[in-house]
Write a protein that holds these residues in place. Structure first.
Motif: not given
Ligand code: AR6
Length: 170
Positions: A8-11, A22-24, A29-34, A121-126
């Motif tokens: 689910g959604d960590i928020t 996060a990023n440095s 950013g997008s993803g979970v950070d956004g 952590i790191s399994t999305g955009i990274y």
């Molecule tokens: N709840 C839980 N997990 C989530 C959620 C959510 N609401 N949304 C996405 N995920 P990512 P990274 C998962 O890309 O790879 C950002 O722009 C997602 O499916 O969010 O560490 C930062 O600012 C994936 O499995 O983070 C950095 O620039 C996991 O969260 C960069 O992305 C991580 O995906 C960091 O990249």
């Protein structure tokens, strides 16, 4: 120490602290950070800006803590995962990913927090391979049983299946 896995959604998770991938820059950013900044509101970004002004950027593997703003969690721990470079120096990247988990739980402990939820952590955009990232995450947590409860929150089916398998087979 209890270890749980949720899909689910960590928020929405009610724990003392949720972790942000996060990023440095710490400035969102997008993803979970956004998702965390959107759900938690502007006080989180304001707290990140103050940390930036004090210490500068957050290095890969390190962690900082802010308010949880409007989230159910009291605090957000922001950590910066490594970017996975295919075929290059992956041992170093695994070490940096381990540091993310270790430094996050240490920071939670220092702040008297007992329960924490992690995204993958790191399994999305990274682009970190999900299976390897899950093995690193679970080992880092099991090797440091300093909190009462750790929740792995998987957003996608693939991560959820990997975590369930790894945690049930131990
Ligand atoms: N709840 C839980 N997990 C989530 C959620 C959510 N609401 N949304 C996405 N995920 P990512 P990274 C998962 O890309 O790879 C950002 O722009 C997602 O499916 O969010 O560490 C930062 O600012 C994936 O499995 O983070 C950095 O620039 C996991 O969260 C960069 O992305 C991580 O995906 C960091 O990249």
């Amino acid at each position: 120490m209890k270890i749980k896995v949720l899909k689910g959604d960590i928020t929405t998770v009610q724990v003392d602290a949720i972790v942000n991938a996060a990023n440095s820059s710490l400035l969102g950013g997008s993803g979970v950070d956004g998702a965390i900044h959107k759900a938690g509101g502007s006080t989180i970004l304001e707290a990140c800006r103050q940390i930036r002004n004090k210490q500068g950027k957050c290095n890969v593997g390190e962690a900082v803590i802010t308010t949880g703003g409007n989230l159910p969690a009291k605090k957000v721990i922001h950590t910066v995962g490594p970017v996975y470079q295919k075929g290059k120096n992956n041992e170093k990247e695994k070490e940096l990913l381990t540091n993310c988990y270790e430094n996050s739980i240490l920071l939670a402990k220092e702040n008297d927090l007992q329960s924490i939820a992690f995204p993958c952590i790191s399994t999305g955009i990274y682009r970190f391979p999900k299976q390897v990232a899950a093995e690193v995450a679970i080992s880092a947590i099991k090797n440091n049983p300093i909190l009462n409860e750790v929740v792995f929150v998987c957003f996608d089916d693939e991560n959820y299946e990997i975590y369930k398998e790894l945690l049930n087979n131990e």
